[in-house]
Design a protein around this motif. Structure first.
Motif, PDB file in Angstrom:
ATOM      1  N   ILE B 227      61.300  35.325  13.638  1.00  0.00           N
ATOM      2  CA  ILE B 227      62.299  35.532  14.588  1.00  0.00           C
ATOM      3  C   ILE B 227      62.920  34.068  15.260  1.00  0.00           C
ATOM      4  N   TYR B 228      61.669  33.229  15.794  1.00  0.00           N
ATOM      5  CA  TYR B 228      61.966  32.131  16.654  1.00  0.00           C
ATOM      6  C   TYR B 228      62.563  31.284  15.712  1.00  0.00           C
ATOM      7  N   VAL B 229      61.781  31.196  14.381  1.00  0.00           N
ATOM      8  CA  VAL B 229      62.292  29.879  13.555  1.00  0.00           C
ATOM      9  C   VAL B 229      63.828  30.376  13.031  1.00  0.00           C
ATOM     10  N   PHE B 230      63.942  31.582  12.748  1.00  0.00           N
ATOM     11  CA  PHE B 230      65.410  31.840  12.035  1.00  0.00           C
ATOM     12  C   PHE B 230      66.544  31.354  13.527  1.00  0.00           C
ATOM     13  N   ALA B 231      66.223  31.781  14.657  1.00  0.00           N
ATOM     14  CA  ALA B 231      67.076  31.490  15.901  1.00  0.00           C
ATOM     15  C   ALA B 231      67.215  29.959  15.822  1.00  0.00           C
ATOM     16  N   SER B 232      66.024  29.119  15.544  1.00  0.00           N
ATOM     17  CA  SER B 232      65.984  27.736  15.452  1.00  0.00           C
ATOM     18  C   SER B 232      67.059  27.116  14.413  1.00  0.00           C
ATOM     19  N   ILE B 233      66.816  27.756  13.405  1.00  0.00           N
ATOM     20  CA  ILE B 233      67.213  27.178  12.152  1.00  0.00           C
ATOM     21  C   ILE B 233      68.967  27.339  12.381  1.00  0.00           C
ATOM     22  N   ARG B 234      69.238  28.334  12.979  1.00  0.00           N
ATOM     23  CA  ARG B 234      70.717  28.791  12.931  1.00  0.00           C
ATOM     24  C   ARG B 234      71.464  27.639  14.157  1.00  0.00           C
ATOM     25  N   ARG B 235      70.548  26.910  15.071  1.00  0.00           N
ATOM     26  CA  ARG B 235      70.905  25.898  15.896  1.00  0.00           C
ATOM     27  C   ARG B 235      71.153  24.545  15.236  1.00  0.00           C
ATOM     28  N   GLY B 236      70.364  24.648  13.942  1.00  0.00           N
ATOM     29  CA  GLY B 236      70.644  23.382  13.326  1.00  0.00           C
ATOM     30  C   GLY B 236      68.874  22.821  12.838  1.00  0.00           C
ATOM     31  N   VAL B 237      69.132  22.096  11.739  1.00  0.00           N
ATOM     32  CA  VAL B 237      67.953  21.648  11.186  1.00  0.00           C
ATOM     33  C   VAL B 237      67.337  20.562  11.804  1.00  0.00           C
ATOM     34  N   THR B 238      65.985  20.546  12.442  1.00  0.00           N
ATOM     35  CA  THR B 238      65.296  19.343  12.893  1.00  0.00           C
ATOM     36  C   THR B 238      64.025  19.269  12.533  1.00  0.00           C
ATOM     37  N   PRO B 239      63.617  18.102  12.453  1.00  0.00           N
ATOM     38  CA  PRO B 239      62.214  17.868  11.933  1.00  0.00           C
ATOM     39  C   PRO B 239      61.062  18.739  12.697  1.00  0.00           C
ATOM     40  N   GLU B 240      61.218  19.250  13.851  1.00  0.00           N
ATOM     41  CA  GLU B 240      60.336  19.908  14.446  1.00  0.00           C
ATOM     42  C   GLU B 240      60.309  21.400  13.619  1.00  0.00           C
ATOM     43  N   ILE B 241      61.433  21.832  13.116  1.00  0.00           N
ATOM     44  CA  ILE B 241      61.376  23.001  12.422  1.00  0.00           C
ATOM     45  C   ILE B 241      60.399  22.746  11.162  1.00  0.00           C
ATOM     46  N   ASN B 242      60.646  21.608  10.593  1.00  0.00           N
ATOM     47  CA  ASN B 242      59.897  21.347   9.389  1.00  0.00           C
ATOM     48  C   ASN B 242      58.346  21.238   9.918  1.00  0.00           C
ATOM     49  N   ALA B 243      57.814  20.726  11.074  1.00  0.00           N
ATOM     50  CA  ALA B 243      56.469  20.840  11.279  1.00  0.00           C
ATOM     51  C   ALA B 243      55.979  22.603  11.300  1.00  0.00           C
ATOM     52  N   ILE B 244      56.809  23.057  11.958  1.00  0.00           N
ATOM     53  CA  ILE B 244      56.457  24.507  12.181  1.00  0.00           C
ATOM     54  C   ILE B 244      56.381  25.129  10.594  1.00  0.00           C
ATOM     55  N   ALA B 245      57.352  24.955   9.899  1.00  0.00           N
ATOM     56  CA  ALA B 245      57.400  25.398   8.581  1.00  0.00           C
ATOM     57  C   ALA B 245      56.016  25.062   7.722  1.00  0.00           C
ATOM     58  N   THR B 246      55.838  23.780   8.070  1.00  0.00           N
ATOM     59  CA  THR B 246      54.615  23.147   7.302  1.00  0.00           C
ATOM     60  C   THR B 246      53.327  24.201   7.826  1.00  0.00           C
ATOM     61  N   MET B 247      53.179  24.327   9.107  1.00  0.00           N
ATOM     62  CA  MET B 247      51.804  24.998   9.570  1.00  0.00           C
ATOM     63  C   MET B 247      51.975  26.274   8.888  1.00  0.00           C
ATOM     64  N   VAL B 248      53.203  26.885   9.002  1.00  0.00           N
ATOM     65  CA  VAL B 248      53.323  28.273   8.314  1.00  0.00           C
ATOM     66  C   VAL B 248      52.957  28.309   7.027  1.00  0.00           C
ATOM     67  N   LEU B 249      53.315  27.396   6.190  1.00  0.00           N
ATOM     68  CA  LEU B 249      53.102  27.541   4.739  1.00  0.00           C
ATOM     69  C   LEU B 249      51.626  27.349   4.665  1.00  0.00           C
ATOM     70  N   VAL B 250      50.959  26.309   5.164  1.00  0.00           N
ATOM     71  CA  VAL B 250      49.532  26.036   5.172  1.00  0.00           C
ATOM     72  C   VAL B 250      48.748  27.374   5.501  1.00  0.00           C
ATOM     73  N   ALA B 251      49.126  28.036   6.637  1.00  0.00           N
ATOM     74  CA  ALA B 251      48.469  29.332   6.796  1.00  0.00           C
ATOM     75  C   ALA B 251      48.727  30.299   5.835  1.00  0.00           C
ATOM     76  N   SER B 252      49.681  30.580   5.383  1.00  0.00           N
ATOM     77  CA  SER B 252      49.963  31.507   4.289  1.00  0.00           C
ATOM     78  C   SER B 252      49.170  31.279   2.869  1.00  0.00           C
ATOM     79  N   LEU B 253      49.388  30.095   2.927  1.00  0.00           N
ATOM     80  CA  LEU B 253      48.639  29.379   1.388  1.00  0.00           C
ATOM     81  C   LEU B 253      47.094  29.606   1.367  1.00  0.00           C
ATOM     82  N   CYS B 254      46.512  29.412   2.832  1.00  0.00           N
ATOM     83  CA  CYS B 254      45.187  29.880   2.892  1.00  0.00           C
ATOM     84  C   CYS B 254      44.887  31.347   2.463  1.00  0.00           C
ATOM     85  N   MET B 255      45.637  32.022   3.057  1.00  0.00           N
ATOM     86  CA  MET B 255      45.573  33.619   3.001  1.00  0.00           C
ATOM     87  C   MET B 255      45.478  33.798   1.442  1.00  0.00           C
TER      88      MET B 255
END
Lengths: 288, 270
Positions: B227-255
């Motif tokens: 929900i937080y990421v969705f709200a941030s995306i609607r405010r615009g694309v920033t490298p910070e979201i990329n960093a969050i996205a990368t961490m989420v990806l790594v976590a799901s990938l491990c699982m």
């Protein structure tokens, strides 16, 4: 009081199923009954719900015709595009790929499905957005290209998001295919192409049906892809539902749309199951 | 054929790779890689809203996955003991829990819970002896419960498939040797279905951790990571979201990789 072994066995069974039954009732059956009741109600003046028994909400479905049209058009088209891309991949994985790499290649298909759809859609916002491909095109002199917030972008997102779900069932049905049939066909002088259309394709149809049905059904309720890649211009039923429940607070009308959506889903599921049963016994789809 | 397959794999992974790459960009640009930097990760990790959302998501995912693993396994074992008709009812309900679109599950749960709370809260207030009666409202509980439904169906499906492939003879042998049903379960059945339960748990965790649409409806005033990421995306694309996205990806990938590894065991075991 002595209990007979038979009674005891039943009690154990009931105890094992009790928590899941509670869950299924409170969080699946009850909510469904609630939206059916709401769908026949009226909107209270301040938003929300007012008890009533009217077909007004269903009669009013036409007000959201655009969302239904977009969904019922783009979901099957998206599923078909998925199929076109997925079939060769599934065929390669099941028939052509060397067994040594098969496991890795299959894993590489499944993994994206279990990673955040939000993140995967975000990636395309990045690529299609003003600073992505349009920016690159500007550098070579092609200006004012808009890719984001178009039906094309939504379709691309659909294919990207649901490709793994289409590949897996087709792969499973092709993998179970008896190789001796292919050899027999070749020995009897059939050309590869006629072996494919005469044997491989028909025998993989249950997988194709499962994939198409799964993807279509999930697409009917899709929200994120049209929201983020369609920019509110390509509106799906899912977007209409979010709008009706969280913004304009017309719960009865939203419920009527949700009930209609479930009816469409069940309808598609029944057709798919009928077709699948006709072709072959049901097959387990390994989603993991 | 080879070229086509390579293209599809590129199509699947290039966009994700791009997100990861630009999370290490020292500039703000989304199209020009200026230099390597981990500043966006530092920024993300010091963002308290984000960290709160992450913590919420972890708690919700863990709780709903535990519930699903325990109750889902129990249901799978219970269904084994059922006769045809009842079994078909459960099969149908679990299939519905998986197939009904998330957006409908979210809405229906919202509608039902608001009604139930509206009915229960006055009763609770009347019956409460103290000054401040507890008030039921949307929040962690409703997200956990709604995620639990899908996850339970998922675990039941996976564990049921595993039970179906178990050899009956070893269970019969155990019974013939006078083991109690409980001992047979503990010593014979449980060790064999354990990998499936764990895989189900991990998939349930991943599902809950990544789910946006159900939580969006039933979260009340709480925020989960999607929900937080969705709200941030609607405010615009920033490298910070990329960093969050990368961490989420790594976590799901491990699982998912661990889950796949556990599911693999079953095929080599028998």
């Amino acid at each position: 009081m002595a209990t007979s072994p038979e009674t005891k066995k039943r009690l154990v069974t009931a105890a094992l199923l009790a928590p899941a039954s509670l869950w299924l009732f409170v969080f699946l059956v009850l909510p469904f009954i609630a939206i059916v009741v709401f769908a026949f109600g009226e909107r209270a003046p301040e938003g929300g719900y007012q008890p009533s028994f009217t077909l007004e909400q269903f009669a009013n479905l036409g007000a959201r015709a655009a969302a239904f049209k977009n969904t019922l058009l783009l979901a099957p088209v998206g599923a078909f595009l998925c199929l076109v891309v997925a079939y060769p991949v599934a065929y390669y994985l099941a028939v052509k790929a060397s067994p040594r790499y098969r496991l890795v290649l299959v894993s590489l298909v499944v993994v994206p499905f279990w990673t955040s759809l939000l993140v995967r859609v975000y990636a395309w916002m990045y690529i299609l957005g003003a600073r992505g491909i349009p920016h690159l095109l500007e550098m070579i002199g092609i200006e004012n290209v808009r890719l984001l917030n178009t039906p094309g972008a939504v379709l691309l997102g659909i294919v990207y998001g649901y490709l793994p779900l289409m590949i897996m069932p087709i792969y499973v049905s092709l993998e179970k295919l008896d190789r001796r049939l292919l050899e027999a066909s070749a020995d009897l002088g059939a050309k590869p192409l006629s072996t494919f259309f005469g044997i491989t394709l028909p025998l993989s149809l249950p997988g194709v049906m499962t994939g198409v049905a799964l993807v279509t059904i999930l697409l009917l309720g899709e929200y994120l892809i049209p929201q983020l890649l369609g920019g509110g211009k390509v509106f799906f039923i899912g977007n209409a539902l979010v709008d009706l429940f969280l913004q304009s607070r017309n719960w009865p009308f939203g419920s009527a749309i949700a009930v209609t959506l479930v009816v469409v889903v069940v309808f598609i599921l029944l057709i798919a199951m009928r077709i699948a049963w006709r072709f072959a016994g049901t097959r387990q789809v390994d989603l993991v | 054929m080879r070229a086509l397959i390579t293209a599809v794999y590129l199509f699947l992974y290039a966009p994700i790779a791009l997100v990861v790459l630009f999370s290490f960009n020292s500039g703000r640009s989304a199209s020009e890689f200026v230099g390597f930097s981990t500043q966006w990760y530092a920024k993300a990790l010091s963002n308290t809203f984000l960290m709160d959302a992450l913590q919420n998501s972890l708690v919700i995912a863990f709780t709903s996955a535990v519930l699903a693993a325990v109750f889902g396994t129990m249901a799978a074992l219970g269904m084994e003991r059922l006769g045809g008709r009842m079994r078909a009812v459960f099969d149908g309900l679990f299939a519905a829990a998986i197939v009904v679109p998330g957006v409908v599950i979210g809405i229906a749960t919202l509608v039902a819970l608001v009604q139930v709370f509206g009915f229960l809260n006055p009763l609770l207030a009347a019956a409460w002896p103290g000054e401040q009666p507890p008030k039921l409202s949307l929040g962690f509980g409703s997200i956990i419960a709604a995620h639990g439904l899908f996850s339970m169906a998922l675990v039941t499906m996976i564990v049921k498939a595993r039970i179906a492939s178990l050899g009956r003879d070893i269970v019969e042998a155990s019974n013939d040797l006078y083991a109690t049903p409980l001992t047979t379960f503990r010593e014979i059945v449980l060790p064999q279905i354990m990998p499936s339960i764990l895989a189900g748990f991990l998939l349930a965790f991943t599902f809950s951790f990544d789910d946006f649409i159900i939580a969006f409806f039933v979260a009340g005033s709480n925020t989960t990571l999607p929900i937080y990421v969705f709200a941030s995306i609607r405010r615009g694309v920033t490298p910070e979201i990329n960093a969050i996205a990368t961490m989420v990806l790594v976590a799901s990938l491990c699982m998912i990789l661990i889950a796949r590894f556990l599911m693999r065991e079953k095929k080599t075991n028998n």
